[in-house]
Design a protein around this motif. Sequence first.
Motif, PDB file in Angstrom:
ATOM      1  N   TRP A  30      -5.175  10.122 -11.544  1.00  0.00           N
ATOM      2  CA  TRP A  30      -6.716   9.921 -11.431  1.00  0.00           C
ATOM      3  C   TRP A  30      -7.312   9.954 -12.705  1.00  0.00           C
ATOM      4  O   TRP A  30      -8.213   9.349 -13.134  1.00  0.00           O
ATOM      5  N   LEU A  63       2.162   6.632  -7.082  1.00  0.00           N
ATOM      6  CA  LEU A  63       1.397   7.901  -7.486  1.00  0.00           C
ATOM      7  C   LEU A  63       1.953   9.155  -7.564  1.00  0.00           C
ATOM      8  O   LEU A  63       1.465  10.156  -8.245  1.00  0.00           O
ATOM      9  N   THR A  64       2.919   9.388  -6.664  1.00  0.00           N
ATOM     10  CA  THR A  64       3.507  10.692  -6.760  1.00  0.00           C
ATOM     11  C   THR A  64       4.523  10.815  -7.757  1.00  0.00           C
ATOM     12  O   THR A  64       5.229  11.653  -8.073  1.00  0.00           O
ATOM     13  N   ARG A  92      -9.591   7.627  -3.899  1.00  0.00           N
ATOM     14  CA  ARG A  92      -8.681   7.633  -3.009  1.00  0.00           C
ATOM     15  C   ARG A  92      -7.389   8.476  -3.325  1.00  0.00           C
ATOM     16  O   ARG A  92      -6.722   9.343  -2.756  1.00  0.00           O
ATOM     17  N   ALA A  93      -7.245   8.145  -4.639  1.00  0.00           N
ATOM     18  CA  ALA A  93      -5.768   8.731  -5.428  1.00  0.00           C
ATOM     19  C   ALA A  93      -5.961  10.148  -5.458  1.00  0.00           C
ATOM     20  O   ALA A  93      -5.363  11.082  -5.229  1.00  0.00           O
ATOM     21  N   VAL A 132      -5.212   0.717  -6.096  1.00  0.00           N
ATOM     22  CA  VAL A 132      -5.529   2.025  -5.229  1.00  0.00           C
ATOM     23  C   VAL A 132      -6.926   2.571  -5.914  1.00  0.00           C
ATOM     24  O   VAL A 132      -6.862   2.806  -6.862  1.00  0.00           O
ATOM     25  N   ASP A 179       2.567   1.744  -3.409  1.00  0.00           N
ATOM     26  CA  ASP A 179       1.392   2.249  -4.372  1.00  0.00           C
ATOM     27  C   ASP A 179       1.298   3.651  -4.386  1.00  0.00           C
ATOM     28  O   ASP A 179       1.137   4.348  -5.227  1.00  0.00           O
ATOM     29  N   TYR A 180       1.117   4.227  -3.056  1.00  0.00           N
ATOM     30  CA  TYR A 180       0.608   5.628  -2.945  1.00  0.00           C
ATOM     31  C   TYR A 180       1.875   6.563  -3.217  1.00  0.00           C
ATOM     32  O   TYR A 180       1.961   7.594  -3.695  1.00  0.00           O
ATOM     33  N   VAL A 233       0.758  -1.087  -0.079  1.00  0.00           N
ATOM     34  CA  VAL A 233       0.127   0.002   0.015  1.00  0.00           C
ATOM     35  C   VAL A 233       0.812   1.375   0.028  1.00  0.00           C
ATOM     36  O   VAL A 233       0.544   2.190  -0.828  1.00  0.00           O
ATOM     37  N   PHE A 246      -6.095  12.065  -2.289  1.00  0.00           N
ATOM     38  CA  PHE A 246      -4.369  11.942  -1.911  1.00  0.00           C
ATOM     39  C   PHE A 246      -3.858  13.224  -2.476  1.00  0.00           C
ATOM     40  O   PHE A 246      -3.147  13.785  -1.749  1.00  0.00           O
ATOM     41  N   ALA A 293      -0.592  12.391  -8.780  1.00  0.00           N
ATOM     42  CA  ALA A 293      -1.464  11.642  -8.248  1.00  0.00           C
ATOM     43  C   ALA A 293      -2.729  11.966  -8.865  1.00  0.00           C
ATOM     44  O   ALA A 293      -3.728  11.125  -9.350  1.00  0.00           O
TER      45      ALA A 293
END
Length: 330
Positions: free
Chosen positions: A104, A54-55, A130-131, A126, A50-51, A47, A134, A100
């Motif tokens: 999305w 996203l960046t 939520r993305a 994800v 993955d986040y 997790v 975030f 991120a």
Amino acid sequence: MDGRMSAHVVGATPRLGDPAVAAIPAGSAAPTPPAPAAPLRAGRGQVVRDYVALTKPRVVSLLVVTSVAAMFVAQSGTPALDLLAAVIGGGWLAAGGANAINMWFDRDIDAEMYRTRQRPIPAGRVPARRALAFGIVLNVLAFVILTARANLLAASLTLSASLFYVFVYTMWLKRSTPQNIVIGGAAGAFPPLIGWAAVTGHLSLTALYMFMIVFFWTPPHFWALAIRLSGDYGRAQVPMMPEVRGGGETRRWILLYTLVLVAITLLPGLQGFGLFYLVASLALGAGFIAMAVLTLLEDGRRWARRTFTYSLAYLAAIFAAMVVDALIRG
């Protein structure tokens, strides 16, 4: 911030070492990949990864280099460490948040492209909402940090870069025109302005020259990549220059923008930069021009890939030369 700030400064710059990119045969469209596997229940480590993905941390790191370099030049030495930390942290949060939000919005085309189908959102790891949340939270945090620890001008420029990248490049230009990366690349050119403003509280002609360097660097950097991945962009119906105008014209534009870029890198000399920077900019520029010429002359994609790789090192090196020159003169 898109090459792409791109460069993509801006934009979604892939890692050329990724198996997904390496598996695309040179000179041919990318094969149709299998559909992503159904997501499994992820552990905490997955997790977090993955986040972080996203960046787009590898893209953000190059943007941070240009903002930090501008701080050293503006200070004519080493800036205050707390201010340096604020600009690095705030800039990282803002650029990462914008990336991120980009993921999305682009989750539909990411699901179609070979190199992006395993990103956290299209792979189902994800949830899209939520993305988005975030990305928004990261930008809010960045604005608060920069306002409190730097100044309102630096915070406002940072927010403007994120908004430009999301609304102008991602949501408008990317899917509508082959000039997407030319105009949208402005988002990735903001970091030097942010670093300069954080130190001085205002902008200057030198800061504008730094902005222009990143702005004109982004198209040849990203078009070299687009030549390599033209089949992938074509599948997702993203109108990158090679898809719309062809590889030959794209190669000519790469050379033209490279020549303009090298000329612009000489302009800081008018603002008092010394001999070290002048020699470094000429040597690095000669290398970039040589790469662009070889890309123009080739029939395949080998030199386009090498030009893309060189361009990454070039931008970092040209800003590093500014820092060294400033320390020498300081």
